[in-house]
Design an enzyme around this catalytic site. Structure first.
Site: not given
Length: 558
Positions: A196, A371
């Site tokens: 990611d 994130h």
């Protein structure tokens, strides 16, 4: 085809690299394909009339006999939203964790696909044999519970997909990331890591969700009137924090917005939300309670025009208005491209006289990202120690920054592959190279239509939105081609007819002269007649107005 050419590992994305959203990643070895995630993204401004965008899955449909499963990492829309459309075409088994499966089943039920789809629950300890590949999983932290990363053991080596992740040392649900499992995978050897990249530009660490709870509670205590909190419906951790803050400050909570109501119901039923008895009330009850005893949890953190918060801000919501002195918390960061919509909503709220708390988490304190930031991305790289690295899930600049982080922790530049959707990375005998490109792109969903709107239709819509349309209706004689009636010119979105009679009279004359000339030249094919009329009228209108409306000739014969 020789065995040597077949037995290679191919890794590619059909969506989710160079963009935010519509995540779909493919790992193929020989005659076995495993798909990871099946998401959607919302349309860009030039995609007029489009509801959502999903990946082009033509490669998968052409190889449907090889697709063994779709593995889902977590329950966000950009990872599960495409499933109802994909499964209508490609009916393959779905594997997901408990909460993720609950959200998926709600979508499949709405699409009448629930009975036809094979669904299997997994957890962080599950192992699956999918053709020649073995799938295992590891728990991660994200802004929704039950998030996992995926490890696919292939004949070439282990391929790891992190899913969306951060490292939250104090998660609100006590579901800690499985660092031991990640380190174990790294010690056994990771051939390729897909990781990611969303926060690759942000230095340091992403804050803990628990910090948001403290800030929310403080805001709830200070608020003199109602508190309205807008956040992503799928951010179950944030929903829990709002409920907790309301309980401590003795407020009742009402939930507004279809997706929010749906997620709260599913998460509560499955045990992912702890909702005290009697704390939830119906929207109709809000005005019956004292203002300082009410909290409203709603959708609209992205300024969506039809969302609950936006309608309340414009006083168009059927049940609740925002009043001067109310406190509004926007507990989310705008998705790139949505900043303008959020700004409009904030302006409307300030005009009403509300106290608005918004902006990045570092400023407002009421939001943290799901994130990982740079130091967490480095930690993942160091835990996995991959031979090859493919940054995913992010716009190109984020992928590029993630590649630089990988170099900083010791991965050779030639072993890092920044790819676009459809670019393959092929690994054979421990050697990786860029392979041939597979079909990829956008499939546009407009109403019930899947893929029936393409670039030509979008171009026409754009033209209509910019310069409007002129319809020219003419009736010709079947015997000699003479004009029996018309031309009648109808303008929509081009000029106002009553104020442009001279322009349209001249346009009428040009159409008449063009048709008469073509009759003299014995041109009677409809395609030629229409083309000549469009060309002549288009030139004239551009000379007069510097605009290019869509011209639609309708020629009838009697």
């Amino acid at each position: 085809m020789s065995k040597k050419n077949i037995d290679k590992l191919s890794i590619f994305a059909l969506g989710g690299v160079g963009e935010i959203g519509k995540n779909m990643y493919v790992v193929q070895y020989a005659n076995d394909i495993v798909v990871i995630d099946s998401g959607l993204k919302f349309p860009e401004e030039d995609m007029l009339g489009i509801d959502i965008v999903i990946p082009d899955i033509s490669y998968l449909t052409e190889n449907r006999d090889k697709v063994r499963a779709i593995l889902i990492t977590h329950g966000h829309e950009d990872h599960i939203g495409g499933l109802p459309y994909v499964l209508k075409i490609l009916n393959v088994p779905i594997y997901a964790t408990k909460l993720t499966m609950g959200l998926i089943e709600s979508k499949l039920k709405e699409a009448n696909l629930l009975g036809d789809t094979k669904r299997y629950l997994i957890n962080g300890d599950s192992e699956l044999q999918l053709g020649c590949m073995k799938a295992s999983f590891f728990r991660t932290n994200h802004s929704i519970p039950d998030s996992v990363g995926v490890c696919l053991a292939t004949p070439e080596g282990n391929v790891v997909h992190t899913g969306d992740f951060k490292f939250d040392q104090t998660p609100v649900n006590d579901q800690y990331a499985d660092l031991h499992r990640m380190a174990e995978l790294g010690s056994k050897g990771v051939l390729a890591l897909l990781s990611d990249s969303t926060n690759a530009e942000r230095p340091g660490y992403t804050g803990s969700e628990r910090n948001v709870g403290k800030e929310l509670e403080e805001v709830f205590r200070k608020a003199k009137q109602r508190v309205i909190v807008a956040t992503f419906a799928s951010n179950v951790h944030r929903v829990q924090q709002v409920i907790d803050a309301a309980e401590v400050t003795r407020r009742k909570v009402t939930v507004i917005g279809r997706s929010m109501v749906n997620v709260v119901a599913i998460a509560s039923e499955l045990g992912y939300l702890n909702i005290p008895d009697g704390i939830l009330i119906e929207p109709e009850e809000v005005n019956k309670l004292a203002a300082d005893r009410v909290a409203i949890l709603c959708t609209g953190s992205q300024g969506e025009p039809m969302s609950a918060l936006t309608r309340m801000a414009r006083s168009t919501h059927r049940k609740i208005d925002i009043l001067p002195g109310d406190t509004v918390i926007i507990a989310a960061t705008p998705i790139p491209g949505n900043e303008r919509y959020v700004g409009r909503t904030v302006d409307e709220l300030f005009r009403i006289g509300a106290n608005v708390i918004y902006g990045p988490g570092s400023v407002s304190g009421v939001h943290v990202s799901g994130h990982g930031s740079q130091e967490e991305l480095k930690l993942m790289l160091n835990l996995m120690k991959p031979k090859f690295f493919i940054p995913i899930h992010g716009e190109y600049r984020m992928l590029r920054q993630h590649a630089l982080l990988a170099e900083a922790v010791g991965i050779d530049r030639e072993d890092i592959f920044i790819v676009e959707n459809g670019d393959t990375v092929e690994i054979q005998g421990g050697v990786a190279r860029r392979g041939s490109k597979v079909a990829s792109g956008n499939t546009l969903i407009d109403g019930l239509g899947v893929g029936d709107v393409g670039n030509i239709v979008l171009r026409d819509r754009k033209l209509l939105s910019q310069d409007g349309i002129l319809v020219v209706v003419v009736t010709l004689s079947k015997q000699d081609g003479a004009i029996l009636s018309g031309p009648d010119i109808i303008s929509r979105g081009f000029v106002y007819v009553r104020e442009s009679e001279g322009l349209l009279d001249e346009a009428n004359r040009i159409v008449t002269n063009t048709l008469n000339r073509l009759m003299v030249e014995n041109v009677n094919e409809w395609a030629s007649l229409k083309t000549q009329v469009k060309d002549a009228l288009g030139r004239f209108l551009y000379e007069q107005t510097r605009r290019r409306p869509m011209i639609l000739p309708i020629i009838m014969e009697v």
